[in-house]
Design an enzyme around this catalytic site. Structure first.
Site, mmCIF file in Angstrom:
data_model
loop_
_atom_site.group_PDB
_atom_site.id
_atom_site.type_symbol
_atom_site.label_atom_id
_atom_site.label_comp_id
_atom_site.label_asym_id
_atom_site.label_seq_id
_atom_site.Cartn_x
_atom_site.Cartn_y
_atom_site.Cartn_z
ATOM 1 N N SER A 198 34.490 40.250 44.531
ATOM 2 C CA SER A 198 34.981 40.958 43.727
ATOM 3 C C SER A 198 33.066 41.401 42.925
ATOM 4 C CB SER A 198 35.282 40.820 41.958
ATOM 5 O OG SER A 198 35.431 41.782 41.578
ATOM 6 N N ASP B 271 41.926 49.167 47.288
ATOM 7 C CA ASP B 271 41.569 48.845 46.220
ATOM 8 C C ASP B 271 40.942 50.313 45.617
ATOM 9 O OD1 ASP B 271 39.399 47.218 44.378
ATOM 10 O OD2 ASP B 271 38.702 46.447 46.339
ATOM 11 N N HIS C 288 42.600 45.041 44.926
ATOM 12 C CA HIS C 288 42.128 43.810 44.555
ATOM 13 C C HIS C 288 42.722 42.669 44.029
ATOM 14 C CE1 HIS C 288 37.684 44.501 42.950
ATOM 15 N NE2 HIS C 288 38.251 43.200 42.362
#
Length: 233
Positions: A105, A159, A187
């Site tokens: 991320s 995601d 995610h």
């Protein structure tokens, strides 16, 4: 004693190195014979990030590489980004060598930034490659060129940040090695053992590619000997 190459792991925003170690436990097991994973804590305090609660409620405090404070002035935001890059580079020089960087991320944004720094003016002798897990965009370097170092991209098909992961992929030149693995998930780290093993195999393959590239390019580049300390494992 044979020392395994180290991979630096950069967690997502609003998480921690401890949380990332839990999230990456299957991958760490799959890579253990070949690599040593090193987990770095972000420099800034943070509220819990997306998906952190309630599972990691007892894993605080949480941190990030840059804040999401929308009230920051452009120069304050740029200072945060520069500080994050300097913080990671200092750690790498002190505790390297590192063969590659794994970022999840916001940690993928940080990873991309370090690869770009290495391209701009090599700060380490290491032949780096990057692995982006559910990466967000952009890097911490404005108007940056494409990444030309070898990369691996892990994309979750559901995601909510998938488009940013694709932008990060597009930011890596097709003239270099860039490998893509897509999984049915959001995610988060893939949970399937088969996908985890595939990721481990591709990371190992990309490491070998980066080492061959280092040998073929070594005559072109002069790198200052600026490493101050190597940590023995």
């Amino acid at each position: 004693m044979v020392h395994r190459p180290r991979l630096l792991c950069l967690h997502g925003g609003g998480a921690s190195s401890q949380i990332m170690r839990v999230q990456f436990s299957k991958l760490e097991s799959a890579l253990r014979k070949t690599f040593q994973l090193v987990f770095l804590e972000g420099p800034l305090d943070s509220a819990p990030g997306p998906g952190v609660l309630p599972f990691f409620e007892d894993f605080g405090p949480y941190s990030c590489w840059v804040s999401d404070d929308k009230s920051l002035l452009p120069e304050e935001k740029r200072k945060e980004e520069n500080n994050a890059i300097a913080y990671i580079k200092t750690f790498m020089l002190q505790y390297g060598p590192f063969a590659g960087i794994l970022g999840f991320s916001q940690g993928a944004r940080a990873t991309a930034s370090i690869l770009l720094e290495q391209q701009r003016e090599a700060f380490t002798h290491d032949a780096l490659f990057g692995v982006f897990f559910c990466g967000t965009f952009p890097p911490f370097i404005p108007d940056a060129p494409d990444i030309s170092l070898p990369t691996v991209h892990i994309l979750g098909l559901t995601d909510p940040y998938l488009r940013e992961s694709e932008e990060l992929l597009e930011h890596c030149t097709q003239q270099s090695v860039r490998r893509v693995i897509k999984f049915n998930g959001g995610h988060h780290m893939p949970t399937s053992s088969d996908v985890t093993q595939k990721i481990a195999d591709v990371i190992t393959m990309t490491y070998r590619t980066s080492q061959r590239k280092k040998v073929s390019n070594i005559w072109r580049k002069k790198v200052p000997d600026c490493r101050s300390l190597a940590l023995e494992s």
